[in-house]
Design a protein around this motif. Structure first.
Motif, PDB file in Angstrom:
ATOM      1  N   ALA A  84       0.824  -1.206   0.000  1.00 39.15           N
ATOM      2  CA  ALA A  84       0.000   0.000   0.000  1.00 39.15           C
ATOM      3  C   ALA A  84       0.859   1.257   0.000  1.00 39.15           C
ATOM      4  O   ALA A  84       0.554   2.244  -0.689  1.00 39.15           O
TER       5      ALA A  84
ATOM      6  N   TRP B 159       2.380   1.985  -3.538  1.00 38.76           N
ATOM      7  CA  TRP B 159       1.402   2.551  -4.472  1.00 38.76           C
ATOM      8  C   TRP B 159       1.047   3.996  -4.106  1.00 38.76           C
ATOM      9  O   TRP B 159       0.915   4.864  -4.973  1.00 38.76           O
TER      10      TRP B 159
ATOM     11  N   ALA C  44      -5.717   0.859  -1.744  1.00 32.58           N
ATOM     12  CA  ALA C  44      -4.340   0.362  -1.765  1.00 32.58           C
ATOM     13  C   ALA C  44      -4.109  -0.578  -0.583  1.00 32.58           C
ATOM     14  O   ALA C  44      -3.477  -1.627  -0.710  1.00 32.58           O
TER      15      ALA C  44
ATOM     16  N   GLY D  81      -3.434  -4.472  -0.796  1.00 33.80           N
ATOM     17  CA  GLY D  81      -2.241  -5.011  -0.155  1.00 33.80           C
ATOM     18  C   GLY D  81      -2.557  -6.175   0.758  1.00 33.80           C
ATOM     19  O   GLY D  81      -1.856  -7.196   0.767  1.00 33.80           O
TER      20      GLY D  81
ATOM     21  N   SER E 255      -1.467  -2.940  -5.990  1.00 31.06           N
ATOM     22  CA  SER E 255      -1.025  -3.021  -4.595  1.00 31.06           C
ATOM     23  C   SER E 255      -1.075  -4.472  -4.110  1.00 31.06           C
ATOM     24  O   SER E 255      -0.225  -4.894  -3.308  1.00 31.06           O
TER      25      SER E 255
END
Length: 345
Positions: free
Chosen positions: A89, A92, A108, A112, A329
């Protein structure tokens, strides 16, 4: 035991770093309109947003529990999974911030978490497609995906309808009077938007840290309920407020100038509509993208003038980033987990 505690500390630090990045990445959500309309200077607007973000973080923990408990069973994953999710995360977020793209920190983080949990399950002999399907049909992911689609539409429609209503209300007023009055009202709507942002976004890091605490207890052979401790709430609220105070000027230019040309009445309509959508999502315990909602609200406000008032080329670039956020992500987090698993075994 010592190594597990060290990993826990690192995960908590990573979560607070993510929260800080989330703050400066999403500063534009709360203050771009109030700055672009010259109602407040940038630094003053950012400080107002930071204070309101901090206060908003204390209104509940429903979203935190969705993040921490409804995407994957907290007792079935490890702290390395949480660390990998955060790293994906963060990567990104920094990439989109660098290019000034208003993408979603929230999605994100969801991406993730999905990528890291999927990789963990595959490495523990679950079939890749079964692992993916199990995650995509989990309560937390389904709620997030619904919110991903519905909340921007609500923001778009809300911004459009509120702007039409306001234009009808002030139709006989002098333009100078309208501008003066809405400059004052926009101070209120900007604070309201920052409060709503804190109410939803700060809870995501709270959920991640709580997930790490449950995973730590499981590594010691103990059981722990998914309860968000007070120190986690205060820490995440503080980290987000500090990040907001640092200001995300790159994205602010996109939000405040490149979508439509804003006046105080436009900024008030966009912020108010977006705030109501975000607070509604917080009440429903749904993690939404405040970036998606405010961006869509601004587009709705612009479309109330005429469709061509919105710079749809900018909107198209934002939409591409929105679509790519979760899979990219997720991929970064899955690779990160592979590396961490190989290094730390």
């Amino acid at each position: 035991m010592a190594s597990a505690f060290i990993i826990l500390v690192l995960v908590v630090v990573l979560a607070l770093v993510f929260d800080y990045i989330n703050g400066f990445h999403d500063t534009a959500n709360a203050v771009a309109t109030v700055v672009s309309t010259n109602v407040l200077p940038g630094r003053t607007a950012v400080l107002l947003a930071a204070v309101c973000n901090f206060v908003g973080a204390f209104i509940g923990v429903g979203v935190a529990k969705t993040i921490g408990g409804d995407i994957a069973d907290p007792k079935s994953i490890t702290q390395l999974v949480v660390a990998a999710a955060l790293l994906g995360a963060i990567v990104w977020n920094l990439l989109t911030w660098y290019y000034g793209i208003p993408s979603s920190s929230s999605h994100a983080l969801i991406g993730g978490l999905v990528g890291a949990v999927w990789c963990y399950r595959v490495l523990h002999d679950e079939a890749p497609l079964d692992a993916l399907w199990g995650l995509l049909t989990s309560k937390g992911v389904l709620l997030t995906l619904k919110a991903l689609v519905i909340s921007p539409l609500c923001g778009l429609l809300g911004g459009f309808l509120l702007m039409v209503l306001l234009l009808w209300v002030v139709r006989r007023a002098r333009p100078a009077t309208v501008s003066r009055n809405f400059r004052v009202l926009q101070l209120v709507s900007a604070g309201f938007m920052a409060f709503a942002h804190g109410s939803n976004d700060a809870q995501k890091s709270m959920g991640i840290i709580t997930l790490a605490l449950v995973a730590y207890a499981a590594s010691l052979g103990q059981t722990a309920d998914l309860v968000v401790p007070g120190w986690v709430i205060v820490s995440c609220a503080t980290a987000m407020a500090l990040g907001t105070a640092s200001g995300g000027w790159r994205i602010m230019k996109t939000m405040g100038h490149r979508i439509i040309k804003l006046r105080p009445i436009n900024g008030f309509a966009a912020e108010t509509a977006a705030s109501l959508v975000i607070l509604g999502a917080t009440w429903l315990k749904a993690p939404v993208s405040t970036t998606h909602v405010i961006s869509s609200s601004i587009m709705g406000v612009g479309a109330s003038k005429r469709v061509s008032a919105v710079r749809w080329g900018v909107a198209q670039n934002m939409l591409i980033a929105w679509v790519l956020t979760i899979p990219i992500s997720a991929a970064v987090s899955a690779l990160t987990y592979l590396v961490l698993h190989w290094l730390l075994g």
